[in-house]
Design an enzyme around this catalytic site. Structure first.
Site, mmCIF file in Angstrom:
data_model
loop_
_atom_site.group_PDB
_atom_site.id
_atom_site.type_symbol
_atom_site.label_atom_id
_atom_site.label_comp_id
_atom_site.label_asym_id
_atom_site.label_seq_id
_atom_site.Cartn_x
_atom_site.Cartn_y
_atom_site.Cartn_z
ATOM 1 N N GLY A 144 0.154 -0.761 -0.289
ATOM 2 C CA GLY A 144 0.362 0.303 0.055
ATOM 3 C C GLY A 144 0.885 1.229 -0.392
ATOM 4 N N ASP A 203 1.292 -1.916 -4.214
ATOM 5 C CA ASP A 203 -0.268 -1.382 -4.659
ATOM 6 C C ASP A 203 -0.887 -1.384 -5.586
ATOM 7 O OD1 ASP A 203 -2.421 0.437 -3.760
ATOM 8 O OD2 ASP A 203 -0.692 1.790 -2.343
ATOM 9 N N ASP A 220 -3.146 -7.026 -5.675
ATOM 10 C CA ASP A 220 -4.431 -6.760 -4.924
ATOM 11 C C ASP A 220 -3.962 -7.012 -2.835
ATOM 12 O OD1 ASP A 220 -6.084 -6.586 -2.789
ATOM 13 O OD2 ASP A 220 -7.650 -7.033 -4.710
ATOM 14 N N MET A 221 -3.756 -6.668 -1.952
ATOM 15 C CA MET A 221 -2.536 -7.446 -0.737
ATOM 16 C C MET A 221 -3.791 -8.468 -0.354
ATOM 17 S SD MET A 221 -3.330 -3.809 2.036
ATOM 18 C CE MET A 221 -4.717 -3.142 1.669
ATOM 19 N N HIS A 261 -5.511 0.771 9.754
ATOM 20 C CA HIS A 261 -6.758 1.173 10.288
ATOM 21 C C HIS A 261 -7.547 1.261 9.176
ATOM 22 C CE1 HIS A 261 -5.323 5.660 9.570
ATOM 23 N NE2 HIS A 261 -5.106 5.241 8.554
#
EC number: 2.1.1.396
Length: 350
Positions: A193, A216, A236-237, A254
């Site tokens: 990311g 990312d 895509d993680m 978060h």
């Protein structure tokens, strides 16, 4: 329980003053957004010294008929601490220096992002959201998730990336100077990311023998170019994370629910060596208890927690909540390293 009638005049006046200060604080930020759009901080910087009102208005892209109103805008911005005024001249304060467009460490894009209509409308929809079945107030306001909205609006995506990059500049400066030991001994690192690579570039520069990869979504890295020991990989993680000695997650978790965080962390765990071979996950996130003990003016996590609710239906977390996520994802060991106010470096090992 006290009533308005039973309160003293002094108490009522203090309450009204407090309420007015809170209610009208938005005007400070709206005025700041105006100053950024007009280029006031950069005009003063380019002038090379404090500017009087005439010099300032002449340097701004405004209608001549509106010049008489600039002094009222500056009066508010001076009171808010963004500019200083002495002998009828205006200058930048230390806070104002963070608003310069061309300075690598700046919060200009973050201010414009937070005051963008796309982010303001969900707050207006908050009460409506509490009474419907939408996933987030953002969905109530826009009919789609934050990430869907971002992927479909290139200009908004650009602003979002610039805001995150500005934040990363400050964090990277602290990381590579005061916390170098976190990266020492590593041969490879994946910044999950990592956006346009601001943080990874700083790490790669500080550690020329460390292979750094920014991972990312395709739209985030499509226009980025690697250099030397830095490269960019699209993906895509939630599907997979590239293998490395260490995985870095800077203010990523978060944004997501507990369930999604566990998915991300499990993918990270699959991509690193076992503990004995130095594998670890490096997380940079807020920890709620640290803010309570910070003893400074940093107003952060209560506000940020509400923003996470409004945008993503996610949250800021306590140490206990973080620990549960780590355990659920299969990590046996972790440590919290206080870094910036309530922000922490968290090291996880399998």
């Amino acid at each position: 329980m006290e009533t308005v009638q039973s309160s003293s005049s002094a108490e009522l006046l203090r309450a009204q003053t407090h309420f007015s200060t809170q209610l009208f604080s938005f005007q400070n930020y709206a005025s700041l957004k105006c100053a950024l759009h007009l280029g006031i901080p950069d005009a003063i910087k380019q002038h090379g010294k404090p500017m009087n009102l005439s010099e300032l208005t002449s340097a701004l892209p405004i209608k001549p008929s509106k010049a008489p109103y600039i002094h009222r805008l500056m009066r508010m911005l001076v009171k808010a601490g963004y500019f200083a005024q002495e002998n009828e001249c205006f200058d930048l304060t230390p806070i104002g220096l963070l608003l310069l467009k061309d300075d690598p460490i700046n919060i200009r894009a973050l201010v414009l992002l937070e005051l963008h209509p796309a982010l303001l409308l969900p707050w207006i929809a908050l009460s409506e959201w509490f009474q419907n079945d939408d996933a987030t107030p953002f969905v109530t306001a826009h009919g789609k998730s934050f990430w869907d909205y971002t992927s479909r609006d290139p200009e908004f995506r650009k602003l979002f990336d610039e805001a995150m990059a500005g934040d990363s500049e400050l964090i990277s400066k602290v990381l590579v100077t005061e916390f170098k030991y976190v990266f020492e001994g590593l041969k490879s690192l994946v910044d999950v990311g990592g956006g346009n690579g601001t943080l990874a570039r700083s790490i790669a520069k500080a550690f020329p023998n460390l292979k750094c990869t920014v991972f990312d979504l395709p739209e985030a890295v499509a226009n980025e170019q690697g250099d030397g020991n830095l490269d960019f990989v699209a993906g895509d993680m939630f599907d997979r994370v590239p293998s490395a000695d260490a995985i870095l997650l800077k203010i990523v978790l978060h944004d997501w629910s507990d369930e999604n965080c566990v998915k991300i962390l499990k993918n990270c765990r699959k991509s690193i060596p076992v503990k004995d071979k130095g594998g670890k996950v490096i997380i940079i996130e807020g920890v709620v208890e640290l803010e309570k003990n910070a003893g400074n003016e940093y107003a952060g996590l209560e506000n940020l927690d509400m923003e996470m609710l409004v945008l993503y239906n996610s949250k800021e977390r306590t140490k206990k909540e973080w620990a549960k996520l780590f355990s659920d994802a299969g990590f046996s060991d972790y440590k919290f390293i206080p870094a910036l106010d309530s922000w922490c470096i968290i090291e996880l090992t399998p």
